[in-house]
Design a protein around this motif. Sequence first.
Motif, PDB file in Angstrom:
ATOM      1  N   VAL A 114     -26.477  -7.726 -11.229  1.00 52.18           N
ATOM      2  CA  VAL A 114     -26.641  -7.509  -9.785  1.00 52.18           C
ATOM      3  C   VAL A 114     -26.342  -6.045  -9.519  1.00 52.18           C
ATOM      4  O   VAL A 114     -25.454  -5.461 -10.147  1.00 52.18           O
ATOM      5  CB  VAL A 114     -25.739  -8.443  -8.939  1.00 52.18           C
ATOM      6  N   GLN A 115     -27.087  -5.457  -8.613  1.00 55.53           N
ATOM      7  CA  GLN A 115     -26.950  -4.035  -8.339  1.00 55.53           C
ATOM      8  C   GLN A 115     -27.060  -3.788  -6.841  1.00 55.53           C
ATOM      9  O   GLN A 115     -28.019  -4.251  -6.213  1.00 55.53           O
ATOM     10  CB  GLN A 115     -28.077  -3.295  -9.081  1.00 55.53           C
ATOM     11  N   ARG A 116     -26.067  -3.096  -6.274  1.00 49.62           N
ATOM     12  CA  ARG A 116     -26.198  -2.665  -4.875  1.00 49.62           C
ATOM     13  C   ARG A 116     -27.135  -1.472  -4.843  1.00 49.62           C
ATOM     14  O   ARG A 116     -26.925  -0.483  -5.566  1.00 49.62           O
ATOM     15  CB  ARG A 116     -24.823  -2.278  -4.314  1.00 49.62           C
ATOM     16  N   LEU A 117     -28.180  -1.571  -4.034  1.00 47.34           N
ATOM     17  CA  LEU A 117     -29.230  -0.540  -4.046  1.00 47.34           C
ATOM     18  C   LEU A 117     -28.682   0.825  -3.646  1.00 47.34           C
ATOM     19  O   LEU A 117     -29.111   1.848  -4.178  1.00 47.34           O
ATOM     20  CB  LEU A 117     -30.389  -0.958  -3.132  1.00 47.34           C
ATOM     21  N   ASP A 121     -29.463   5.986  -7.907  1.00 46.84           N
ATOM     22  CA  ASP A 121     -30.074   7.267  -7.552  1.00 46.84           C
ATOM     23  C   ASP A 121     -31.413   7.034  -6.866  1.00 46.84           C
ATOM     24  O   ASP A 121     -31.763   7.701  -5.917  1.00 46.84           O
ATOM     25  CB  ASP A 121     -30.298   8.115  -8.818  1.00 46.84           C
ATOM     26  N   ASP A 122     -32.165   6.052  -7.387  1.00 51.46           N
ATOM     27  CA  ASP A 122     -33.481   5.742  -6.835  1.00 51.46           C
ATOM     28  C   ASP A 122     -33.566   4.235  -6.555  1.00 51.46           C
ATOM     29  O   ASP A 122     -33.891   3.454  -7.446  1.00 51.46           O
ATOM     30  CB  ASP A 122     -34.568   6.165  -7.819  1.00 51.46           C
ATOM     31  N   PRO A 123     -33.234   3.821  -5.315  1.00 47.41           N
ATOM     32  CA  PRO A 123     -33.201   2.388  -4.990  1.00 47.41           C
ATOM     33  C   PRO A 123     -34.533   1.678  -5.222  1.00 47.41           C
ATOM     34  O   PRO A 123     -34.566   0.472  -5.447  1.00 47.41           O
ATOM     35  CB  PRO A 123     -32.843   2.371  -3.503  1.00 47.41           C
ATOM     36  N   VAL A 124     -35.639   2.432  -5.196  1.00 47.05           N
ATOM     37  CA  VAL A 124     -36.963   1.841  -5.426  1.00 47.05           C
ATOM     38  C   VAL A 124     -37.014   1.223  -6.825  1.00 47.05           C
ATOM     39  O   VAL A 124     -37.740   0.267  -7.083  1.00 47.05           O
ATOM     40  CB  VAL A 124     -38.057   2.918  -5.256  1.00 47.05           C
ATOM     41  N   ASP A 125     -36.209   1.793  -7.717  1.00 45.34           N
ATOM     42  CA  ASP A 125     -36.202   1.389  -9.123  1.00 45.34           C
ATOM     43  C   ASP A 125     -35.238   0.212  -9.365  1.00 45.34           C
ATOM     44  O   ASP A 125     -34.984  -0.154 -10.501  1.00 45.34           O
ATOM     45  CB  ASP A 125     -35.772   2.615  -9.951  1.00 45.34           C
TER      46      ASP A 125
END
Length: 191
Positions: A114-117, A121-125
């Motif tokens: 799980v990752q908080r956007l 560095d690049d939330p799109v990724d």
Amino acid sequence: MSVEVWWSSLASADRDLLRLLDAGERARVESLERSADRGRFLISAAMLRVAVAAHLEIAPVEVLVDRTCAECGGPHGRPRIVSHGTPAPSVSVSHSGLLAVVALAPRGPVGVDVQRLDDLDDPVDGRAWATREALFKAGTPAPGDVAVSELRPPLPGYVAVVVVPGGQDGAPRITHWPRPIARLSASGGGR
Ligand SMILES: [Zn+2]
């Protein structure tokens, strides 16, 4: 038996949960400097024990968790469940921001991330990032051996991916522990 996914949030981190942990895990909680890091480790370690205990039909304190680091032998490696006689399930744990997630499969490989956007560095990724992490935690299996699927985190602004053995029937069974986050906030967060 299908794969299980358990979610929790930092809002449920409570000193009472220390009772579920073993001495090494309690020492790890105390050793972390930032309170958010302590809370994330506490909630993840407690939820892992509760999830495995439910699967094995034993008490959370009876679950044997080996956290030996594969690199240095220290007690901070990825958790592995030690067999009690019955086959131990494969597990994977991840936390980010306010969320913690545990994935459990009767047998491996399994990996979850799980990752908080906002932390990327690049939330799109985000999805690609979580997929890479989940595959790495599953031991970098051959593509044909696993199924990769996106999970729906219980809070907005997060992305999560689970990697499970191929040929599992059905979607993962989702548990919100100790209670759904929506119900937590609807009650004003009180206890
Ligand atoms: Zn190490």
